[in-house]
Structures are given as structure tokens and as C-alpha cells.
Design an enzyme around this catalytic site. Structure first.
Site, PDB file in Angstrom:
ATOM      1  N   HIS A 153       3.144 144.592  63.650  1.00  0.00           N
ATOM      2  CA  HIS A 153       1.767 143.818  63.373  1.00  0.00           C
ATOM      3  C   HIS A 153       0.962 144.343  64.374  1.00  0.00           C
ATOM      4  O   HIS A 153       1.185 144.136  65.536  1.00  0.00           O
ATOM      5  CB  HIS A 153       2.072 142.348  63.687  1.00  0.00           C
ATOM      6  CG  HIS A 153       0.791 141.451  63.637  1.00  0.00           C
ATOM      7  ND1 HIS A 153       0.504 140.983  62.238  1.00  0.00           N
ATOM      8  CD2 HIS A 153       0.024 141.043  64.455  1.00  0.00           C
ATOM      9  CE1 HIS A 153      -0.593 140.268  62.402  1.00  0.00           C
ATOM     10  NE2 HIS A 153      -0.824 140.310  63.939  1.00  0.00           N
ATOM     11  N   CYS A 154      -0.210 144.879  64.265  1.00  0.00           N
ATOM     12  CA  CYS A 154      -0.921 145.550  65.116  1.00  0.00           C
ATOM     13  C   CYS A 154      -2.120 144.614  65.333  1.00  0.00           C
ATOM     14  O   CYS A 154      -2.992 144.208  64.573  1.00  0.00           O
ATOM     15  CB  CYS A 154      -1.776 146.761  64.633  1.00  0.00           C
ATOM     16  SG  CYS A 154      -2.971 147.626  65.371  1.00  0.00           S
ATOM     17  N   PRO A 155      -2.309 144.071  66.713  1.00  0.00           N
ATOM     18  CA  PRO A 155      -3.323 143.153  67.017  1.00  0.00           C
ATOM     19  C   PRO A 155      -4.677 143.929  66.898  1.00  0.00           C
ATOM     20  O   PRO A 155      -5.799 143.126  67.027  1.00  0.00           O
ATOM     21  CB  PRO A 155      -2.953 142.910  68.368  1.00  0.00           C
ATOM     22  CG  PRO A 155      -2.126 143.971  69.045  1.00  0.00           C
ATOM     23  CD  PRO A 155      -1.421 144.430  67.855  1.00  0.00           C
TER      24      PRO A 155
END
Length: 715
Positions: A133-135
Site C-alpha cells: 500500500h503506497c501512501p
């Protein structure tokens, strides 16, 4: 990003992606505004073109990685695979290229996750080939958007390198103008690009290695294939070509569509009725038909509102053309009623005329208050009844008897006419009926069946005051058509009928108009017949048998002759009158009345047979020697000494029936007409008895009635 629709808005989630977008767009804009114009003049016009193309490519991949579906698996429905939800093991094992791969059960999504699938704790969804999950893009990186993320990293790294390199070239070309604005802005953009280049370049290199080896970030971090063989790798070139050149994976979630609102009517609501032709099917007593009527919505609503408050319609008339037997029966009944009803007789109501009647037998004792307990008497054994006699003596009872033949007396069939004038005592005054062949034994037989002709007005008074004694329970003559006997074949119509739909006062006034037309008649002699004890209670039968033994042992007392005045005493021969001689009020009323308190004596039981020479007075007719007009309420509520003409043996025989359960002390009953004793000249009260009634003042006698009512009777 697409999974965030419908969830609560969290501003903190957009801080990293907003910062990344601002730095990217801001730095590139400054570069194009301050550095590219000098480079296009000093170096080449292709420099800004290259940077512009690279910047657009970065923005495109950034947007695709941010807003594209990463490959989310839809969750199972709540009612789907409930057994698996509770009983499923934690893992399932599948074999891929000869290698065992575990599939873990997802309790949130309620299914076994496929290989390389993982549940994102931030997005709360299971993503196919989950990478991380890439912020910075605020989205999960999965199978469907990993390509764009990887290209974003590559293009961003190249763009940062281009911005930093072309900025350094501009500074070197304008080293004399370091204090200038253009050179200063270029140096600031180079610092920002240099700061982002280190992490972005490192992340890009890491993903290049993962793509070359055919792994995901999740698999690399968790070490699933550390020291083992990766079943998902296809070689470096194939892995790179698969990531960059393969067709996009299908979307498992449907595109969000706007929900349509549909109004659904429940099944119990009536649809709207428009004006038009409505086919109405009518079903009326077996007759079916179809009518086409034009009804509007308003007319139907009015009909509905009226039918909700209206009474139900009467039953339809029978079709006489279809039922010939019913038509014949109704025509015969109508002809018979028209022949039976005289000119002066009141008409019988229709509902009363065809109401079924029930003869009083064992049910009379069981249900003494039943209004269906009726008494009917057959024709005389000596004189047959003809149509002419029945026309002179109508019974006003058209309903058939429902009693079996085995319980019927051969003398049943004719009803007793009711005369309120002659019903002055607690039990109806006994009067011999002329022209009927009843014997003493037959009357006792009827009496043993628990029937009596108690006065209708007397019973009405009892019912109105709410006091019914044990005697009234044994004598259930409460039906309106319980009538007294009409004696003799007389030309005038009988007077015993009282309509059940008229009040007692109106009935008495109607009888008062016909009363003077009756002629005195005399009864014939009757012979005794055996007594029946079928429906009496056990203690009454026992006491009755004891009295009969005493009757057979003791000889009849001599010297008791009927006095002439007894012929007009208004005695009426009614069956069962020996049950309990009773006043027209109940036992409680007789105790309250001061005029009916006499010492306990033997009840006066009139004889059922009289000599032919003695002529009895007509039913309800006035005294032969009196000229006083008839009064509507001339009922006696006082008691008097028994007439001397009654034999003691008959009193002894009737004593068993005079034992009520409520222990009422029965007084000696003496029949009176218009408040005056019939044989007052021959029967005088004893020395200790109080006066029979209140003293007469000026030809008017006061008699206490039911409930404390006082009647003034002219003598």
C-alpha cells in the site's frame, strides 16, 4: 482511491499524496518557467520538449496508479458459505508447478485468498497479487495497477534526473549571474529534485529487481520464498515483459452505478381504478351471471364507504320455480294460516310463524330457562278435530315439533291459549277445558314431564325483577306462544293469544276488547290415567311414590262437595300445575308482599273433573253476576284458604311436587278474578289469617304487585 468511495473521509490519508503532487507539479513548473527558456537558447530547443514529455508521462502514471483499481476481490455475501465461515480450516494447500502453496482463509472477506493475494489493512480489501500500500499515491498496488506504479517510478526517476541535470547545466552556463533570479530559482529546483531523487531512485531500483525476479514487495518482505524456489517466476525477460507488456487484468468489481429508486406497491394495496368498463360477476343464491357496468373510481369509493357502515343484506328469497317441494309446503302453510286466522284474531308474525318449536321433555328440566320449552297438546281422544273446529280455535303455532315419536303423548298437538286474566296465582289457575278429552292421569303424565302453563305475565314479572325460584325452574313456560286452553266449540274466536312482539299492556287492552264475547261453558268428566316419572329428579320421584302409597292407604275424605261458587272460580286445567302452586311473583316477591303472608296451610289443588251440571266460566270472561268493566291488570297477589270442594287425597297426591330447593313456604292459593275471590261466599278465612287484601274503599281495591307496585282494581 476507487475503494475509498462510500467510506468516511479522512484528511490524513491525502497528506502524502498531496505533498507529492505539489512538489512534483511545483518543481516542474518552476523549471519550465525559469530554466527551460535559457536552455532552449543556449543548448537546444529539444530540452524543454523532452522535459515536457517526461513530465506528462510521470503525471499520467501517477494518476493511473492513484485512481486505478488494484485488483480488489469482492467480499462474500453475509448468507454465503456460512458453514465455511465457522468450520473452515485456517489454510488450504494448492500445488503450483509442483510446489505447495497455502491459501489462507480471510475472515473479513469470508473466502480463501488465492495465491499471492493478501488483505490490505489500510484499504480493508483483498487485493490480487498484492504488492504494498503506497501512501504517496494513496492506493494499494496490485496486479492491475502495478504496471503504472512501476512506470511512474521509472519516469519520475528519469524526470528528476533530467530536471537536476538540465538545471546544473543552466547554472554552469550562467555562473557570472549566480545572484540573478533565474539562477537562484534553478538552484532551488535542483535541491528539491536532488532530495527526492535518492528515495525514488532507490525504490525504483528495488522494484526493478522484484520485477526481474518475479516477486512482489509483500513476498520479498515476508520472505515466503527465501531459500526456496519461486513458483511464479518465468525468467527475467518474461517477468519484465509480463509486467510491462501483458494485457491488463480483468476488473472483479462492477463499476459503481447510480441506484435507481423504484416504487413497489405492496400486494394488499388496491390498484387505482380508472373510469372504464368493469366486469362484475354476481353470485346470488346459486345464480351466476356477468354484468358489464360502468363504474368510476369515485362511485366505487362511495360504495365502499357505504358498505362498511351498512347492515348486512337480508338473505335472498328462495326460488320457488326450482324447489317445487318448498313451494308446495309454503303454499299449504299459507292456506292453513289463512283458514285458521279469524277476522278478529291478530296476525301471526312471519318469523314467529315458521320458527321451529321444541316440545318440553327431558330438556325442559335440564334447561328450565330455555325459551324453546313449549307445551303442545293433541286432539281429544273423544272428539276429533276438524278444519272447522280449528278455524274456530286457532292455536297460532305453525312450527313443527322436533321431539321423537317415542316421547310424544298422543294428546299433544294443540297448544294452550294464554289468558293473562286467569293467571293470578303463582301457578296458573286451573280451569277445565270443554271439548277436550283429557283425563286426570294424562294431565299428571304431562305434569310429570316437567311442563306447566305458568302465566306469561307472571313469568315476565319474575324476569323483570330478576328473582326466579326453584319452582320457576321446574315450570319453564317462558315462550310467548305458551297459551291457555280454549274450551268448547264456540263461534267466537279464542282470546288466549298474545303476540310476542307486543307489550303486556297492549296485549291486555286487546284482550279487554274481546273479553265480554266469551260464553260460560262447562267441562266434561275425566278419568284418571297412570302417572309418568320419566324426567323428574330422583328425590321428587321418591317423595311422589311415598305420597302415592299414602294415597292408596288412606281413604278419601267424605263430605267435601264442590260449592256452587266454585264453578266460576276460573280454574283452568293445565298440565303440571301440581308442581308448585305459585303466585305471579317469585318466592322473594311473595315474602315481600304484605298481602300474601298467611299461615302455612295446604295448597289448594283444584279438581280436574267437575260434574256436568256445573258450568265453568268462559276463558277470561267476567263473572256472570258482575257488571264491572274489565281492567288490564287484574291479577291476584294474595292467598286465601283452600276451597272446601278440593279433596284431601288430591292434595296428598300433589304434595311431592311442592318441595322447592330454596325452601319457600308455599301459601294456600286461591284463584281470584279482578282482585276478588271467586267463591268468597263459601270460603272464609280462618280465625288467625290476615285479611286477603287491602280494604275496599268506594268500590276500589288495592292489591300489592311485584316490586312494590300497587294496583287499584274496581270491584
Amino acid at each position: 482511491m476507487p475503494a475509498e468511495s462510500g467510506k468516511r473521509f479522512k484528511p490524513s490519508k491525502y497528506v502524502p499524496v498531496s505533498a507529492a503532487a505539489i512538489f512534483l507539479v511545483g518543481a516542474t513548473t518552476l523549471f519550465f518557467a525559469f530554466t527551460c527558456p535559457g536552455l532552449s537558447l543556449d543548448v537546444s530547443p529539444a530540452v524543454p520538449i523532452y522535459n515536457a514529455i517526461m513530465f506528462l508521462f510521470v503525471l499520467a502514471n501517477f494518476s493511473m496508479a492513484t485512481f486505478m483499481d488494484p485488483g480488489i476481490f469482492p467480499r462474500a455475501e453475509e448468507d454465503e458459505d456460512k458453514e465455511d465461515d465457522f468450520r473452515a480450516p485456517l489454510y488450504k494447500t494448492v500445488e503450483i508447478k509442483g510446489i505447495q502453496v497455502r491459501m489462507k482463509w480471510c475472515a473479513t472477506c469470508r473466502f480463501y485468498r488465492p495465491p499471492r493475494c493478501s488483505h490490505c489493512s489500510v484499504c480493508d480489501n483483498c487485493v490480487e497479487e498484492f504488492d504494498h500500500h503506497c501512501p504517496w499515491v494513496n492506493n494499494c498496488i496490485g496486479r492491475r495497477n502495478y504496471r503504472y506504479f512501476f512506470l511512474f517510478l521509472l519516469s519520475l526517476t528519469a524526470h528528476i534526473m533530467g530536471v537536476f541535470g538540465f538545471g546544473l547545466l543552466y547554472v554552469l552556463c550562467h555562473i557570472e549571474e549566480l545572484s540573478g533570479v533565474r539562477t537562484a530559482v534553478t538552484m532551488a529546483v535542483m535541491c528539491v529534485a536532488g532530495l527526492f531523487f535518492i528515495p525514488v531512485a532507490g525504490l525504483t531500483g528495488f522494484h526493478v529487481v522484484l520485477v526481474a525476479r518475479g516477486r512482489t514487495t509483500n513476498e520479498q518482505v515476508t520472505g515466503k520464498f527465501r531459500g526456496g524456489v519461486n513458483p511464479f517466476t518465468n525468467g527475467c525477460c518474461n517477468n519484465v515483459s509480463r509486467v510491462l507488456c501483458s494485457s491488463p487484468a480483468p476488473r472483479y468489481l462492477g463499476r459503481p452505478k447510480k441506484e435507481k429508486t423504484i416504487v413497489i406497491r405492496p400486494p394488499f394495496l388496491r390498484p387505482e381504478v380508472s373510469d372504464g368498463q368493469i366486469t362484475v360477476k354476481i353470485m346470488d343464491n346459486g345464480i351466476q351471471g356477468e354484468l358489464r357496468r360502468t363504474k368510476s373510481k369515485g362511485s366505487l369509493e362511495i360504495t365502499e364507504s357505504q358498505s362498511a357502515d351498512a347492515e348486512p343484506p337480508p338473505p335472498p328469497k328462495p326460488d320457488l320455480s326450482r324447489y317445487t317441494g318448498l313451494r308446495t309446503h309454503l303454499s299449504l302453510a299459507t292456506n292453513e294460516d289463512s283458514s285458521l286466522l279469524g277476522k278478529d284474531s291478530p296476525p301471526t308474525p312471519t318469523m314467529y310463524k315458521y320458527r321451529p318449536g321444541y316440545s318440553s321433555s327431558s330438556t325442559s328440566a335440564a334447561m328450565p330457562h330455555s325459551s324453546s320449552a313449549k307445551l303442545s297438546r293433541g286432539d281429544s281422544l273423544k272428539e276429533p278435530t276438524s278444519i272447522a273446529d280449528s278455524s274456530r280455535h286457532p292455536s297460532y303455532r305453525s312450527e313443527p315439533s322436533l321431539e321423537p315419536e317415542s316421547f310424544r303423548s298422543p294428546t299433544f298437538g294443540k297448544s294452550f291459549h294464554f289468558d293473562p286474566l286467569s293467571s293470578g296465582s303463582r301457578s296458573s289457575s286451573l280451569k277445565s277445558a270443554q271439548g277436550t278429552g283429557f283425563e286426570l292421569g294424562q294431565l299428571q303424565s304431562i305434569r310429570s314431564e316437567g311442563t306447566t302453563s305458568t302465566s306469561y305475565k307472571s313469568l315476565a314479572n319474575q324476569t323483570r325483577n330478576g328473582s326466579l325460584s326453584y319452582d320457576s325452574l321446574l315450570t319453564p313456560s317462558d315462550s310467548p306462544d305458551f297459551e291457555s286452553v280454549q274450551a268448547g266449540p264456540e263461534p267466537d274466536p279464542p282470546l288466549g293469544y298474545t303476540s310476542p312482539f307486543l307489550s303486556a299492556r297492549l296485549a291486555q287492552q286487546r284482550e279487554a276488547e274481546r273479553h265480554p264475547r266469551l260464553l260460560p261453558t262447562g267441562p266434561p268428566h275425566r278419568e284418571p290415567s297412570p302417572v309418568r316419572y320419566d324426567n323428574l329428579s330422583r328425590h321428587i320421584v321418591a317423595s311422589l311414590q311415598e305420597r302415592e302409597k299414602l294415597l292408596r292407604q288412606s281413604p278419601p275424605l267424605a263430605g267435601r262437595e264442590e260449592e256452587p261458587g266454585l264453578g266460576d272460580s276460573g280454574i283452568q286445567s293445565t298440565p303440571g300445575s301440581g308442581h308448585a302452586p305459585r303466585t305471579s311473583s317469585s318466592s322473594d316477591d311473595s315474602k315481600r308482599s304484605p298481602l300474601s303472608k298467611t299461615p302455612l296451610g295446604r295448597p289448594a289443588v283444584p279438581r280436574f273433573g267437575k260434574p256436568d251440571g256445573l258450568r265453568g266460566r268462559g276463558l277470561g270472561s267476567p263473572e256472570p253476576g258482575t257488571t264491572a268493566p274489565y281492567l288490564g291488570r287484574s291479577m291476584s297477589y294474595s292467598s286465601q284458604k283452600a276451597p272446601s270442594g278440593v279433596s284431601e287425597t288430591e292434595e296428598v297426591a300433589l304434595q311431592p311436587l311442592l318441595t322447592p330447593k330454596d325452601e319457600v313456604q308455599l301459601k294456600t292459593t286461591y284463584s281470584k278474578s279482578n282482585g276478588q275471590p271467586k267463591s268468597i261466599g263459601s270460603a272464609s278465612p280462618g280465625p288467625g289469617q290476615p285479611p286477603l287484601s287491602s280494604p275496599t274503599r268506594g268500590g276500589v281495591k288495592k292489591v300489592s304487585g311485584v316490586g312494590g307496585t300497587t294496583y287499584e282494581i274496581s270491584v
